[in-house]
Design an enzyme around this catalytic site. Structure first.
Site: not given
Length: 459
Positions: A368, A8, A38, A150, A234, A283, A237
């Site tokens: 994905e 791959y 990409h 990646n 609060y 990844f 405190r």
């Protein structure tokens, strides 16, 4: 490759194209096409600091020795970093799935001499900048384009820078909170080490120690020690518990990010010892996205409790101080709007603190099918932290103004020293004036040397 194996991303296409075999003579073209296709980011460019972080982190991930990339390619990336040749990386376009694909592709695009970079504050073409820096662009070999894109280094760089600021601001919160306690004539009894030891969360222990140290020797505190008041609200405190919980959240996030920074995160990974190339999922940004969301929630809570302390000091129904901390109230509105601005920032944080990591939109033809949204978590954390810094700055404005009405009584030595430094940039409020410049100056002061020196003495 020599054996003609189908592996791959090395001898095949990517994503859904994993079943498409690529001829040996086109493997270099395959890697170059990956980077070009990409590089699909949109929006404003990331800061130079974030891009430097991405470059250093990507080089470090590749240096794990599991990525199948030449040493010379990594060295070229580091040469670019050293020469201030910074790829122009758009901030949006990654879902943190197969890593921060789009941002890292923009990084890799500059490495091969394409796209734009920023150098010396100017945007120029990558080819020109590399030539000027005497750096040769890389011709990608098999696996190298995939190795470069990646991983979630954009998420870690942006989120890590924000987390580092948040860790520092957790100490500033103790500092501002201590000033507010004294200005409100509150009690330090709740910070008693015996109380904290009965529920010994590390962050609470550190925060309570800081508060005791910051308030020690205060004449304001001594002036009302026998007043008979039993408990504070609060926001005063419970500072060790709330500030401490945020500290512990930040510490957990830091541990996760540090592990991530020193991991091999691309796919497939190369185990040269036995000649294995194994596809996996290192990844995926889930470990990063989840803790960045956690950190954003914690930072939002620090801002929330700070705003409540601001409200206590400016609201005459909650303190014995003049309304909105100004003389001649009515003619002057004083610091009324300081609390309004803090409230607006805290409300914005509520939206930003909604976790990005609970969402997933399948991508790449559902290959994905579960994604992390870690880069969105990182950018949201940055927004929350910036708002937190402004809220703490507003608290300092308000707390130091409140102390003006307690004179001649003085606070502790560290708080008084900080107040004197603060007064060099923000004057006492005696009559109405434009408030925005004061808030901007206070925000700059929070990041400045005077605060840093005092913060460095705290746990």
């Amino acid at each position: 490759m020599a054996n003609g194996e189908r592996i791959y991303g090395i001898t095949t296409g990517f994503g859904t194209f994993a079943d498409v075999a690529i001829p040996p003579d086109r493997l270099t073209e395959l890697q170059r096409n990956l980077v070009r296709s990409h590089a699909a980011g949109v929006g404003d460019a990331l800061s130079d600091a974030a891009v430097r972080g991405m470059m250093a982190l990507r080089a470090n991930a590749l240096a794990r020795g599991r990525s199948g990339i030449r040493v010379s390619t990594v060295e070229t990336l580091l040469e670019m970093l050293g020469a201030d040749v910074l790829p122009l990386v758009p901030e949006k376009g990654s879902v943190g799935a197969s890593g921060d694909l789009a941002p890292l592709a923009h990084l890799a695009l500059a490495l091969i001499g394409e796209g734009n970079v920023r150098r010396g504050g100017h945007v120029v073409r990558a080819a020109r900048a590399l030539k000027d820096a005497r750096i040769s662009p890389v011709t990608l070999e098999a696996k190298e384009g995939l190795a470069l894109v990646n991983g979630v280094q954009m998420s870690v760089a942006v989120g890590g820078l924000a987390l580092a600021r948040a860790i520092r601001l957790s100490r500033v919160a103790d500092l501002a909170g201590a000033a507010s306690v004294d200005a409100a004539r509150g009690s330090d009894a709740a910070f008693d080490p015996r109380v904290i030891a009965a529920r010994p969360h590390p962050g609470a222990i550190a925060s309570a120690r800081n508060l005791r140290k910051l308030l020690a020797g205060s004449a304001i505190r001594e002036s009302h020690r026998g007043c008979g008041k039993v408990q504070d609200n609060y926001a005063l405190r419970c500072m060790p518990q709330v500030h401490g919980a945020a500290r512990d959240a930040f510490a957990h996030a830091r541990g996760v990010l540090e592990r991530e920074m020193n991991s091999a995160t691309d796919n497939p990974l190369v185990f040269a010892e036995k000649g294995d190339v194994v596809s996996g999922g290192n990844f995926h940004g889930a470990p990063v996205g989840l803790v960045l969301d956690y950190a954003a929630i914690a930072a939002a809570d620090l801002a929330s409790i700070s705003e409540r302390r601001i409200e206590k000091l400016v609201n005459p129904a909650l303190s014995d101080l003049p309304a909105f901390l100004v003389e001649e109230g009515g003619l002057h509105s004083g610091l009324m709007m300081a609390q309004v601005t803090a409230a607006a920032l805290v409300s914005e944080n509520k939206a930003l603190a909604h976790p990005a990591s609970v969402d997933s939109i399948p991508t790449s033809a559902a290959r994905e099918d579960h994604v992390s949204m870690s880069p969105i978590a990182a950018r949201k954390l940055s927004g929350v932290v910036e708002n937190l810094a402004f809220v703490l700055a507003i608290e300092l404005v308000v707390a130091f103004q409140a102390m003006e009405f307690l004179r001649p009584l003085a606070s502790s030595r560290p708080i008084e020293g900080l107040r004197r430094s603060f007064r060099r940039v923000v004057d006492r409020w005696t009559a109405d004036r434009e408030l925005a410049p004061d808030l901007a100056a206070a925000r700059t002061f929070v990041d400045g040397d005077a605060v840093s020196r005092l913060v460095a003495t705290l746990a």
